[in-house]
Design a protein around this motif. Sequence first.
Motif, PDB file in Angstrom:
ATOM      1  N   ARG A 129      37.738  47.293  33.736  1.00 60.48           N
ATOM      2  CA  ARG A 129      37.320  48.459  34.504  1.00 60.48           C
ATOM      3  C   ARG A 129      38.213  48.672  35.724  1.00 60.48           C
ATOM      4  NH1 ARG A 129      32.405  49.979  32.439  1.00 60.48           N
ATOM      5  NH2 ARG A 129      31.348  48.394  31.177  1.00 60.48           N
ATOM      6  N   GLN A 130      38.609  47.587  36.383  1.00 63.64           N
ATOM      7  CA  GLN A 130      39.460  47.728  37.559  1.00 63.64           C
ATOM      8  C   GLN A 130      40.848  48.227  37.181  1.00 63.64           C
ATOM      9  OE1 GLN A 130      38.084  47.827  40.276  1.00 63.64           O
ATOM     10  NE2 GLN A 130      37.355  45.900  41.117  1.00 63.64           N
ATOM     11  N   ALA A 131      41.334  47.851  36.008  1.00 65.47           N
ATOM     12  CA  ALA A 131      42.633  48.352  35.565  1.00 65.47           C
ATOM     13  C   ALA A 131      42.611  49.869  35.386  1.00 65.47           C
ATOM     14  CB  ALA A 131      43.036  47.677  34.258  1.00 65.47           C
ATOM     15  N   LEU A 132      41.426  50.418  35.118  1.00 66.09           N
ATOM     16  CA  LEU A 132      41.297  51.874  34.957  1.00 66.09           C
ATOM     17  C   LEU A 132      41.099  52.591  36.283  1.00 66.09           C
ATOM     18  CD1 LEU A 132      38.858  52.000  31.883  1.00 66.09           C
ATOM     19  CD2 LEU A 132      41.359  52.052  31.871  1.00 66.09           C
ATOM     20  N   THR A 133      40.645  51.878  37.315  1.00 61.14           N
ATOM     21  CA  THR A 133      40.229  52.562  38.538  1.00 61.14           C
ATOM     22  C   THR A 133      41.015  52.180  39.791  1.00 61.14           C
ATOM     23  OG1 THR A 133      38.522  50.864  38.923  1.00 61.14           O
ATOM     24  CG2 THR A 133      37.860  52.825  37.700  1.00 61.14           C
ATOM     25  N   LEU A 134      41.654  51.022  39.807  1.00 64.20           N
ATOM     26  CA  LEU A 134      42.406  50.638  41.003  1.00 64.20           C
ATOM     27  C   LEU A 134      43.595  51.569  41.198  1.00 64.20           C
ATOM     28  CD1 LEU A 134      42.490  46.730  40.836  1.00 64.20           C
ATOM     29  CD2 LEU A 134      41.265  48.149  42.495  1.00 64.20           C
ATOM     30  N   PRO A 135      44.036  51.772  42.435  1.00 63.94           N
ATOM     31  CA  PRO A 135      45.201  52.618  42.685  1.00 63.94           C
ATOM     32  C   PRO A 135      46.438  52.097  41.956  1.00 63.94           C
ATOM     33  CG  PRO A 135      44.014  52.163  44.726  1.00 63.94           C
ATOM     34  CD  PRO A 135      43.420  51.284  43.685  1.00 63.94           C
ATOM     35  N   GLU A 136      47.247  53.007  41.455  1.00 61.34           N
ATOM     36  CA  GLU A 136      48.433  52.592  40.712  1.00 61.34           C
ATOM     37  C   GLU A 136      49.424  51.853  41.597  1.00 61.34           C
ATOM     38  OE1 GLU A 136      50.304  55.034  37.851  1.00 61.34           O
ATOM     39  OE2 GLU A 136      48.454  56.077  37.275  1.00 61.34           O
ATOM     40  N   ASP A 143      49.200  41.965  38.252  1.00 60.29           N
ATOM     41  CA  ASP A 143      48.340  41.883  37.080  1.00 60.29           C
ATOM     42  C   ASP A 143      46.908  41.808  37.579  1.00 60.29           C
ATOM     43  OD1 ASP A 143      50.645  41.660  35.545  1.00 60.29           O
ATOM     44  OD2 ASP A 143      50.499  39.477  35.379  1.00 60.29           O
ATOM     45  N   VAL A 144      45.986  42.461  36.890  1.00 58.87           N
ATOM     46  CA  VAL A 144      44.567  42.349  37.226  1.00 58.87           C
ATOM     47  C   VAL A 144      43.950  41.316  36.296  1.00 58.87           C
ATOM     48  CG1 VAL A 144      42.365  43.548  37.423  1.00 58.87           C
ATOM     49  CG2 VAL A 144      44.487  44.740  37.997  1.00 58.87           C
ATOM     50  N   VAL A 145      43.381  40.275  36.881  1.00 55.28           N
ATOM     51  CA  VAL A 145      42.831  39.171  36.101  1.00 55.28           C
ATOM     52  C   VAL A 145      41.359  38.986  36.469  1.00 55.28           C
ATOM     53  CG1 VAL A 145      42.949  36.706  35.584  1.00 55.28           C
ATOM     54  CG2 VAL A 145      45.054  38.001  35.964  1.00 55.28           C
ATOM     55  N   GLY A 146      40.515  38.963  35.468  1.00 51.53           N
ATOM     56  CA  GLY A 146      39.108  38.674  35.680  1.00 51.53           C
ATOM     57  C   GLY A 146      38.663  37.565  34.753  1.00 51.53           C
ATOM     58  N   PHE A 147      37.820  36.696  35.241  1.00 51.25           N
ATOM     59  CA  PHE A 147      37.289  35.618  34.401  1.00 51.25           C
ATOM     60  C   PHE A 147      35.774  35.630  34.476  1.00 51.25           C
ATOM     61  CE2 PHE A 147      37.353  33.735  38.577  1.00 51.25           C
ATOM     62  CZ  PHE A 147      36.337  32.797  38.601  1.00 51.25           C
ATOM     63  N   ASP A 148      35.167  35.226  33.387  1.00 50.51           N
ATOM     64  CA  ASP A 148      33.721  35.026  33.384  1.00 50.51           C
ATOM     65  C   ASP A 148      33.434  33.682  34.037  1.00 50.51           C
ATOM     66  OD1 ASP A 148      33.371  37.406  32.105  1.00 50.51           O
ATOM     67  OD2 ASP A 148      32.852  36.557  30.153  1.00 50.51           O
ATOM     68  N   PRO A 149      32.736  33.681  35.182  1.00 46.96           N
ATOM     69  CA  PRO A 149      32.414  32.391  35.797  1.00 46.96           C
ATOM     70  C   PRO A 149      31.577  31.522  34.863  1.00 46.96           C
ATOM     71  CG  PRO A 149      32.034  34.201  37.333  1.00 46.96           C
ATOM     72  CD  PRO A 149      32.272  34.819  35.984  1.00 46.96           C
ATOM     73  N   ARG A 150      31.600  30.238  35.091  1.00 52.11           N
ATOM     74  CA  ARG A 150      30.795  29.319  34.278  1.00 52.11           C
ATOM     75  C   ARG A 150      29.343  29.808  34.229  1.00 52.11           C
ATOM     76  NH1 ARG A 150      30.668  23.539  36.416  1.00 52.11           N
ATOM     77  NH2 ARG A 150      32.944  23.722  36.317  1.00 52.11           N
ATOM     78  N   GLY A 151      28.804  29.843  33.029  1.00 52.01           N
ATOM     79  CA  GLY A 151      27.440  30.316  32.833  1.00 52.01           C
ATOM     80  C   GLY A 151      27.312  31.792  32.561  1.00 52.01           C
ATOM     81  N   VAL A 152      28.433  32.522  32.587  1.00 52.17           N
ATOM     82  CA  VAL A 152      28.403  33.990  32.502  1.00 52.17           C
ATOM     83  C   VAL A 152      29.194  34.465  31.289  1.00 52.17           C
ATOM     84  CG1 VAL A 152      29.069  36.133  33.661  1.00 52.17           C
ATOM     85  CG2 VAL A 152      28.169  34.210  35.003  1.00 52.17           C
ATOM     86  N   GLY A 153      28.692  35.496  30.627  1.00 53.30           N
ATOM     87  CA  GLY A 153      29.458  36.195  29.599  1.00 53.30           C
ATOM     88  C   GLY A 153      29.918  35.294  28.484  1.00 53.30           C
ATOM     89  N   LEU A 154      31.234  35.082  28.392  1.00 60.00           N
ATOM     90  CA  LEU A 154      31.822  34.277  27.328  1.00 60.00           C
ATOM     91  C   LEU A 154      32.285  32.916  27.823  1.00 60.00           C
ATOM     92  CD1 LEU A 154      33.805  37.057  25.434  1.00 60.00           C
ATOM     93  CD2 LEU A 154      31.593  36.054  24.838  1.00 60.00           C
ATOM     94  N   SER A 155      31.846  32.509  29.013  1.00 55.87           N
ATOM     95  CA  SER A 155      32.189  31.188  29.550  1.00 55.87           C
ATOM     96  C   SER A 155      30.943  30.314  29.582  1.00 55.87           C
ATOM     97  CB  SER A 155      32.785  31.315  30.958  1.00 55.87           C
ATOM     98  OG  SER A 155      34.021  32.004  30.939  1.00 55.87           O
ATOM     99  N   THR A 156      30.616  29.742  28.402  1.00 57.98           N
ATOM    100  CA  THR A 156      29.427  28.912  28.259  1.00 57.98           C
ATOM    101  C   THR A 156      28.214  29.591  28.889  1.00 57.98           C
ATOM    102  OG1 THR A 156      30.922  27.021  28.526  1.00 57.98           O
ATOM    103  CG2 THR A 156      28.565  26.541  28.425  1.00 57.98           C
ATOM    104  N   PRO A 157      27.801  30.723  28.369  1.00 57.65           N
ATOM    105  CA  PRO A 157      26.723  31.481  29.009  1.00 57.65           C
ATOM    106  C   PRO A 157      25.398  30.739  29.049  1.00 57.65           C
ATOM    107  CG  PRO A 157      27.152  32.321  26.797  1.00 57.65           C
ATOM    108  CD  PRO A 157      28.252  31.354  27.107  1.00 57.65           C
TER     109      PRO A 157
END
Length: 520
Positions: A129-136, A143-157
Amino acid sequence: MRLSSALVAAAAGLLLAVSGCTSSSDTTDAGSSSSAAATTPAEPQAAEIEWEDCNDRIQPLIAGSPGSERPLAFECGRTEVPITYEEPEGATLPVFLIRARLTGQADPIGSLVVNPGGPGASGADAAIRQALTLPEDVLRRFDVVGFDPRGVGLSTPVECIPDELKDRMVAAEPRPTTEAALDDAFGLAQEAADGCAEEYGEALGTFTTTATARDMDLLRQGLGDEQLTFLGYSYGTTLGSTYAELFPDRVRAMVLDAAVDPDTDPRADAEAGAAAFEAGFDAFAANCTQLIAGCPIGGEPRRFVEDLLAQAAAAPIASARAGETRQATPGVVMAAVQAALYTTSAWPQLAQSLAAAQQGDAQGLFSLADNFYGRLQDGSYSNLIDANRAINCADSDPEQDLDEAEIRALAIDWGQRYPLFGAESAASLYTCTVWEAERTPLPDRDAAGAAPILVVGNSGDPVTPLPGAVDLAEDLTSGVLLTWQGQGHTSYPKTECVTAAVNAYLIDLTVPAEGTTCPL
């Protein structure tokens, strides 16, 4: 039950589509370990990040969205981090990442790591989402990098609250002031806590912000960055400031937007949140009644909502969506209201949805509420609620837990002082009182020795009120406060003044003058 301090998005749709990047080892058992203590960080060896091109999976999902015309390439990544930093050479758990890169970058600086809040919201989804909305201007350098913190999403939810129970939580009485309503609220909290304790045992104590901050430093190393450049929203300000406390010399630049107040106890934080949401609703109401075309819910929006709550209590409201069997209770009405107060762009949808519900169609209310809590059309949920509770409670100080009698008294008191949001805000204090997990309270955070850290606050933020940003900026030795006189949750990049200041800081490390205030 409400999500505290969250910049919430329904991440599951995007993440399920790219979940092929994970492997069978994502089911690593965390049940044999205890939580890490908030001591001097260990120095485990960073594991390599295994990257895979997932552009063909993400591009169809964002097609037609604003910003999707940008020449972006997406990669999915996976790495391993220690389950506990008390035993950094022991068992590991997987962490999932997404990296977005604008084609034709010029003079790249490195990675901009983002966290959207929660806790429980997906950082991997945020990167998209940030890659679509952050200023060019920013995308041309990072590079825009996001990670799922431990316990969230696809990181051992963390997944221990059944969908059926989540439905009951959302539908429950949103203003519990009677003995019966409070009994129900406490019962739901106890049921969730018991189920999670049974499912995870001691492992619930491993899902802490302190551990995630240490994970983030391993990710920094794996990305090849000598120092971290970070953009955190809402709960992300807690994660970012914790990282800065643990690793002050490894901060290149850090933007903490919509700060969670580091200086309040749970009771004060809950009351401030109730007051801020009341003010946020008043701002929505004032905006609606000033519309040239007229406010869909009339000249007294607060009265309209009160009447609609009574209507839904007497006879829950059906939805016109095909196949929808749920009916909107007062809990769903208030979930929709609260969801829309996070962003002014949702105000028109809220007004139209409330008006439609009065006429017998709750479809719009369900749309807002479902997006807020991560409920999909098939009735399943993301693990947003589970992770939010697990992380918040693992981070909390047990000495600050309130007992049931205190919470009952506050619910009655706040229900009168903050008519729409007070009673539920008080009842939410019971969540961690009954949560069975080892606690690792957040450290005090002054981040002495860190480079300048930019804290951004919004005078009309209904979720994380401005005093939180003021306090965080004052606590951080190198903190600099930037204020926006706006509405809604978070500030960047919503206005030209804030955007210019944050861009200059991220790219050139130019810090705005202390006390800079941007107009609406």
